[in-house]
Design an enzyme around this catalytic site. Structure first.
Site, PDB file in Angstrom:
ATOM      1  N   ALA A 116       4.199  10.535  -2.704  1.00 39.87           N
ATOM      2  CA  ALA A 116       5.090  11.234  -1.778  1.00 39.87           C
ATOM      3  C   ALA A 116       5.165  12.726  -2.097  1.00 39.87           C
ATOM      4  CB  ALA A 116       6.489  10.611  -1.830  1.00 39.87           C
ATOM      5  N   HIS A 124      -1.440  10.467  -8.502  1.00 41.96           N
ATOM      6  CA  HIS A 124      -1.904   9.320  -9.270  1.00 41.96           C
ATOM      7  C   HIS A 124      -1.623   8.028  -8.510  1.00 41.96           C
ATOM      8  CE1 HIS A 124       2.328   9.128 -10.142  1.00 41.96           C
ATOM      9  NE2 HIS A 124       2.290  10.301 -10.732  1.00 41.96           N
ATOM     10  N   CYS A 161      -1.025   1.753  -8.409  1.00 42.90           N
ATOM     11  CA  CYS A 161      -1.603   0.480  -7.970  1.00 42.90           C
ATOM     12  C   CYS A 161      -2.908   0.179  -8.689  1.00 42.90           C
ATOM     13  CB  CYS A 161      -1.875   0.503  -6.467  1.00 42.90           C
ATOM     14  SG  CYS A 161      -0.501   1.149  -5.528  1.00 42.90           S
ATOM     15  N   ARG A 167      -4.941  24.513  -3.165  1.00 42.00           N
ATOM     16  CA  ARG A 167      -3.815  24.477  -2.239  1.00 42.00           C
ATOM     17  C   ARG A 167      -2.753  25.517  -2.551  1.00 42.00           C
ATOM     18  NH1 ARG A 167      -4.031  18.781   0.314  1.00 42.00           N
ATOM     19  NH2 ARG A 167      -5.982  18.097  -0.558  1.00 42.00           N
TER      20      ARG A 167
END
Lengths: 448, 448
Positions: free
Chosen positions: A12, A40, A43, A71
């Site tokens: 998020a 990261h 899962c 970015r």
């Protein structure tokens, strides 16, 4: 120039940062991450532990350096946000033993979820491990290296996936689940039993409906799991009884918890505290079938919520997050488990009247070699609207069955709509009557 | 007691018969099939020819005896319907050299499609083979047994699948397609080129944009394919230039052809001729994106159309067939090709303004072993509504991507709807940003 501070560099947080940058080239964006990795993928931890994934660092999509360079987002790693002042609009961050204060105009809290640690005797013993972040992999691997028997407490996604990983490493695995079935939040008992059979077949010593009441130690380390029914010698324990929102900082920022215990947000990911957003596992979501708040902490929605929060933080209500339908996937060796929408138990709890069909089918034409069995359960409400689908099958394509169903469920499809859905066919990819269509037909009770 | 005669025992005919029986235990149902097999799967022919499917008889789901016994449906096999009298309500059937007359109250024409045979010199030479029914498999196998070079004329589904089968058998394959690309009815040039590369890599001698003008013979058998550009020595030819509706009997029954050249039907599968239904490959369908009539002859819709026709024949307008969105799947070895909705070419022909995105992604998390590349092309109209998706990838799960998209397309989903679709994720089954969601994001041109 707007100053955006994002707490958390996972799905998020990183999505929020990337989106904010995309929409506002001039914003000053700082992302604060407690661990060493950003973008990261928790899962992937079971596969990094098992060695299926060779290098746990590959669970990171971008390095902090790449994120900074490509970015223009300032990334603070190993930086623990310890306090938020919503009036002064600051975040206090501790990094390398030093404290610093960041000023924000917009704050995005993406602190995720953390493992639940039940308050039972011995839970603090060394050798009891939790699974949270890719950063944990080296420790998990070294702790597990010399264990021959590992107890797993909890039969949710992490428990099931870690059981595969541990068998892969040649360990003896004893799994304890308090509820009567595996994946109790995802599957009903009838479908869950298919997974239980597979786990037993692969050698997992499965203890369902058996509550762990104590951990015992020997030589200062965990040595046994004690349940209501017995005592089991173990060398290590994976504690995977669930997760909870890591909401402390959000609360400090003035956000409130919702009915689910996660941070309450609206469709813009606004918390209600001025200029404070929350996204990802820390936040509640709306369930698109029921319209109710739910807490289903999963990466795909975390990414999208982050994107919504990041865009709205710099541009104001440009995006809305419509919610989830509870799609989730896991696997145990070659058995893939996927689900979407409501389970029978969920429908019952909500007092929704439903009808159901449970079928067994094949993943390919009956004459084509290599087909796998697949179990499908489908629920519809009294008006015929599809409520949910659970699928288990020995082919990874069945994960996509839940996706097909998810789109149908979130778009309000009825049994008849799904029966007539133009699902493709060729003998190597599906039977001509697709298992989802067969389930819809059975659910129609003779109408189709 | 209603007397139902069904001409054709394939997907549509057999589904119609089964449905009619289910809804009316008392109906007298007769199914007339020209070949020896019913409920047969022509889509399996290439795999029965290659030997991947050992026994071509397994392409039949039910034997005629099973159908008669379990469903009380009279099945006439090797029975050629040669005439229909709509006034006397009879069908004339020739079987074993003898003619008989069947009386009907309801007639369902499910005669399917037949191969197009272009009128070019030499097309009648022995050694030029077409692919239509599982019954043809023994002949195809024996004809191809001693061939070392086989020319395939036509790069549609049958041409591509037969190319795989022939390579499997160790033949040299020369494939001719008049159009500039393979699967011209399914794929745009950019996506089709991925398939062309794969076919060349596997050794197919590919001749695109090359029209066959003549077949030459030697010793009374075909020995060469002549195109505008050259002459190619071959031992056998597979003629797969397309199919056309086998509509003669429907016309005799009073049905009309629609604008597509297939039998015109309404949503109840009624032809307009009193008590005469048509279903399956012989009939037109409605395209749910455009609302226009199309002719897309494929087994899944044939099955459902048959079910609608059979139910309505005995119970009167109990079911409606809502149409198709053009979902189709094929494969060439490990490359799976799937599509749904409109292609760019189709949108252009209809004058629909569209935007498009073409992406390359992976089928699993980037760190998870065994991922395959996947190409996705997505089209949306000016309002953002998804028009169509084309997918090619080296994993059979990509077939299901088209299914996910099909449900989205037929339910009117926009780019934003698809972006926010709750598609599942775990590293072994999908990347966290699913390729369809990435395509939707790219197509949003920065909005998402």
């Amino acid at each position: 120039m707007v100053r955006v501070v994002i707490i958390g560099g996972g799905a998020a947080g990183a999505s929020a940062a990337a989106r904010a940058r995309r929409l506002d080239p001039n914003a000053e964006i700082v992302m604060v991450e407690a661990g060493s990795m950003i973008t990261h993928a928790p899962c992937g931890i079971p596969y990094a532990v098992s060695g299926v994934v060779a290098d746990y660092k590959s669970l990171m999509t971008y390095t902090p350096e790449e994120f900074e360079k490509e970015r223009n987002i300032k990334v603070l790693i190993n930086a623990k946000a310890v306090d938020v002042d919503p009036d002064k609009r600051t975040v206090t961050v501790v990094r390398g033993g030093r404290s610093e204060t960041l000023q924000w105009d917009k704050l995005i809290v993406a602190t995720g979820a953390k493992p639940l640690v039940p308050k039972i005797p011995g839970v603090d013993l060394p050798g009891i491990l939790t699974v949270r972040l890719p950063d944990d992999v080296p420790l998990l691997k070294s702790e597990l290296a010399d264990a021959s028997t590992v107890g797993i407490v909890g039969g949710g996604y992490i428990g099931v996936e870690m059981a595969e990983a541990l068998l892969h490493l040649g360990k003896k695995v004893i799994l304890f689940e308090m509820m009567d079935r595996l994946l109790p939040a995802a599957l009903d008992a009838d479908m869950s039993s298919v997974l239980a059979e597979e786990m037993k077949k692969r050698g997992v010593d499965l203890h369902l409906g058996e509550k762990v009441v104590e951990f015992r130690g020997f030589g200062g380390k965990v040595s046994a799991v004690v349940t209501e029914k017995g005592e089991y010698k173990v060398d290590k324990v994976i504690l995977a009884v669930g997760v909870k929102p890591d909401a402390d900082l959000a609360l400090k920022a003035g956000a409130k918890l919702g009915e689910t215990g996660a941070v309450a947000v609206n469709e813009y990911m606004e918390t209600g505290a001025p200029d404070v957003y929350a996204a990802g596992d820390v936040a509640e979501k709306v369930h698109r079938v029921t319209g109710r708040k739910v807490w289903i902490p999963l990466a795909p929605s975390a990414n999208k919520e982050g994107q919504v929060a990041g865009g709205n933080a710099v541009k104001g209500r440009v995006l809305r997050f419509p919610g989830v339908v509870g799609t989730a996937v896991t696997k145990f060796f070659d058995l893939y488990v996927a689900r979407t929408g409501l389970s029978e138990e969920e429908a019952q709890k909500l007092g929704i009247k439903y009808d159901k069909a449970v079928i067994k089918a094949r993943t390919k034409a009956q004459y084509y070699p290599g087909y796998a069995p697949v179990h499908v359960k489908m629920l519809a409400d009294q008006s015929g609207r599809i409520l949910g689908v659970q699928v288990l099958g020995w082919d990874h394509i069945v994960a996509a069955y839940a996706d097909i169903a998810a789109v149908a469920v979130e778009r309000g499809a009825t049994i008849e709509d799904l029966f007539f859905a133009d699902i493709g066919y060729m003998p190597a990819t599906a039977p001509v009557w697709h298992p989802l269509i067969v389930a819809a037909r059975v659910l129609s009770r003779g109408k189709l």
